[in-house]
Design an enzyme around this catalytic site. Structure first.
Site, PDB file in Angstrom:
ATOM      1  N   HIS A  81       0.834  -1.207   0.000  1.00  0.00           N
ATOM      2  CA  HIS A  81       0.000   0.000   0.000  1.00  0.00           C
ATOM      3  C   HIS A  81       0.865   1.253   0.000  1.00  0.00           C
ATOM      4  CE1 HIS A  81       0.404   1.083   4.360  1.00  0.00           C
ATOM      5  NE2 HIS A  81       0.421  -0.224   4.570  1.00  0.00           N
TER       6      HIS A  81
ATOM      7  N   ASP B  38      -0.184   4.470   1.068  1.00  0.00           N
ATOM      8  CA  ASP B  38      -0.483   5.518   2.039  1.00  0.00           C
ATOM      9  C   ASP B  38       0.296   5.333   3.329  1.00  0.00           C
ATOM     10  OD1 ASP B  38      -2.179   3.226   2.574  1.00  0.00           O
ATOM     11  OD2 ASP B  38      -3.273   4.477   4.008  1.00  0.00           O
TER      12      ASP B  38
ATOM     13  N   ASP C 152       6.164   1.886   6.482  1.00  0.00           N
ATOM     14  CA  ASP C 152       4.876   1.208   6.370  1.00  0.00           C
ATOM     15  C   ASP C 152       4.048   1.951   5.332  1.00  0.00           C
ATOM     16  OD1 ASP C 152       2.455  -0.062   6.746  1.00  0.00           O
ATOM     17  OD2 ASP C 152       2.126   0.692   8.775  1.00  0.00           O
TER      18      ASP C 152
ATOM     19  N   GLU D 161      -4.865   2.076   2.990  1.00  0.00           N
ATOM     20  CA  GLU D 161      -4.850   0.896   3.862  1.00  0.00           C
ATOM     21  C   GLU D 161      -4.931   1.292   5.323  1.00  0.00           C
ATOM     22  OE1 GLU D 161      -3.088  -2.193   6.490  1.00  0.00           O
ATOM     23  OE2 GLU D 161      -2.374  -0.150   6.121  1.00  0.00           O
ATOM     24  N   GLU D 162      -4.270   2.371   5.676  1.00  0.00           N
ATOM     25  CA  GLU D 162      -4.193   2.760   7.088  1.00  0.00           C
ATOM     26  C   GLU D 162      -5.544   3.134   7.672  1.00  0.00           C
ATOM     27  OE1 GLU D 162      -1.707   2.191   8.742  1.00  0.00           O
ATOM     28  OE2 GLU D 162       0.050   2.245   7.446  1.00  0.00           O
TER      29      GLU D 162
ATOM     30  N   HIS E 208       4.544   4.272  12.251  1.00  0.00           N
ATOM     31  CA  HIS E 208       3.526   5.283  12.554  1.00  0.00           C
ATOM     32  C   HIS E 208       4.020   6.398  13.476  1.00  0.00           C
ATOM     33  CE1 HIS E 208      -0.144   2.463  11.557  1.00  0.00           C
ATOM     34  NE2 HIS E 208       0.846   2.383  10.665  1.00  0.00           N
TER      35      HIS E 208
END
Length: 421
Positions: free
Chosen positions: A83, A85, A143, A177-178, A382
């Site tokens: 992903h 994002d 991520d 996705e997040e 994150h």
């Protein structure tokens, strides 16, 4: 197998420095223009590498492309998903720092942020590696840009080595996705694979084929307001009923007492007064029967309090958020056992881990494509202490090459040994 480290470095830094944060309150597809910018960059890169049937759909904001089969055998197609994002942390003006031959020391990101193995022991696992970090006041974006870089490195290697036999391999890059929106929209008719793998978090050797089953519940409570001096037998305090509901929740089934395959109820908000109260919570469980029982428990408590106080004072709205792919994948154990064989070839010790959240694989599995999750070479996601290892991103590329080759060898003699945690 010689994976191109310079290629990974160039791609990873470039993609990390693009702002692709997703926004849950935006209904656009995708939820931020930076994601489209990166998807277009990836579209050009896939074509440059030589993938076929490269296409982007504005409807679901997914980019797909195919590495054509090199084997004459009849082999089912498999897929890999990453992903674009990033999560809800500052993503503007990211500047990637490169730390070659990491010695296990503290890394000063800025005056307020020090990445230290004393606080983050996982750094001890990457001593000697080239480490990428941000500059302290932003996330890095590993991520899942580490997954993107590793996947592209695999594609580059296979396309430069057509002597390696494999079936059709489909790559998919998706948005949002997040915030749990992207894969829900994914039109998998554009992704004609039997099974797939997401490349999202985890350490080298990890395999996550079970995630939480997830639901959210909202309980609204209506009270009866009367002057307190005349309240006897008349007042019904919505705030106290809400407190009674919360007190009935199991005290040990909470995040702060859960780990591994444990689930939980999490009280996310609790507010109210005499007239009206509202309780919001989320429900998480790895096992489907337990998940259903946990949801039923919430319904039972609402029914119990309604019977006690009458007038249907409590109303419950409960909504499923995502479903673990574990039930489906256990019916197709070859999908995980194939990874075991690839790890064995590369002298990697496999480790089944519970993914204590959700992945795009949850939604793709619900669409009928078993999709467990592998690692991506990053850590501390994150936030400002994110980092990624160049060597571990390259290791991901090696694993994906090995999976692709072994599938062409094992497709007609599958290892369907039942899976165990």
């Amino acid at each position: 197998m010689k994976i191109d480290y310079n290629y990974i470095t160039d791609r990873f830094i470039k993609y990390c420095e693009m702002d692709t944060r997703s926004y849950p309150d935006n209904d656009a597809v995708p939820t931020s223009p930076g994601q489209v910018e990166l998807l277009m960059e990836l579209k050009a890169e896939l074509s440059r590498l030589g993938l076929k049937e490269v296409s982007y759909s504005a409807k679901d904001a997914y980019l797909v492309g195919k590495i054509p089969a090199t084997t004459k055998k009849k082999v089912s197609a498999i897929g890999f998903v990453a992903h674009v994002d990033t999560a809800d942390y500052n993503s503007k003006n990211i500047k990637v720092k490169v730390h070659p031959n990491y010695a296990g020391n503290d890394l000063v990101l800025d005056s307020n942020h020090i990445l230290s193995p004393k606080e983050f022991p996982s750094l001890k696992e990457v001593i000697g590696h080239t480490i990428f970090t941000a500059s302290g006041d932003t996330l890095l974006g590993a991520d899942d840009k580490a997954g993107i870089a590793g996947l592209l490195a695999m594609a580059k290697y296979l396309l430069q080595h057509p002597e390696i036999e494999h079936g059709d391999l489909w790559l998919a890059f998706g948005p949002d996705e997040e915030i749990g929106k992207g894969a829900k929209r994914f039109d998998v008719s554009r992704f004609p694979v039997e099974f797939a793998y997401t490349l999202d978090n985890g350490n080298v050797g990890d395999i996550a084929y079970e995630t939480f089953n997830a639901a959210e519940a909202k309980i609204e409570i209506t009270g009866t307001v009367v002057h307190p001096g005349e309240a006897y037998g008349l007042m019904v305090n919505a705030g106290l009923i809400a407190n009674e509901f919360v007190a009935a929740l199991p005290h040990d089934f909470v995040p702060e007492k859960s780990k591994d395959y444990d689930g939980f109820y999490l009280l996310t908000s609790f507010k109210g007064n005499v007239d009206h109260a509202e309780v919001n919570l989320i429900i998480r469980s790895f096992d489907t029967p337990d998940f259903l029982a946990r949801k039923q428990f919430i319904q039972d408590q609402v029914d119990k309090l309604n019977a006690k106080y009458g007038n249907q004072r409590l109303s419950l709205t409960m909504k499923d958020q995502y479903k673990s792919p574990g039930d489906l994948i256990k019916q197709h154990p070859y999908v995980v056992n194939l990874v075991h064989h690839a790890y064995a070839k590369l002298n990697i010790k496999p480790k089944h881990i519970p993914f204590r959240g959700g992945t795009d694989g949850d939604f793709i599995s619900e669409k009928g494509i078993p999709t467990p999750n592998l690692f991506n070479g990053g850590a501390n996601f994150h936030g400002p202490y994110e980092y990624a290892s160049l060597e571990n991103m390259a290791k991901l590329a090696e694993v994906l090459v090995e999976i692709s080759y072994l599938h062409s060898e094992l497709d007609d003699k599958r290892d369907n040994t039942p899976l165990r945690r």
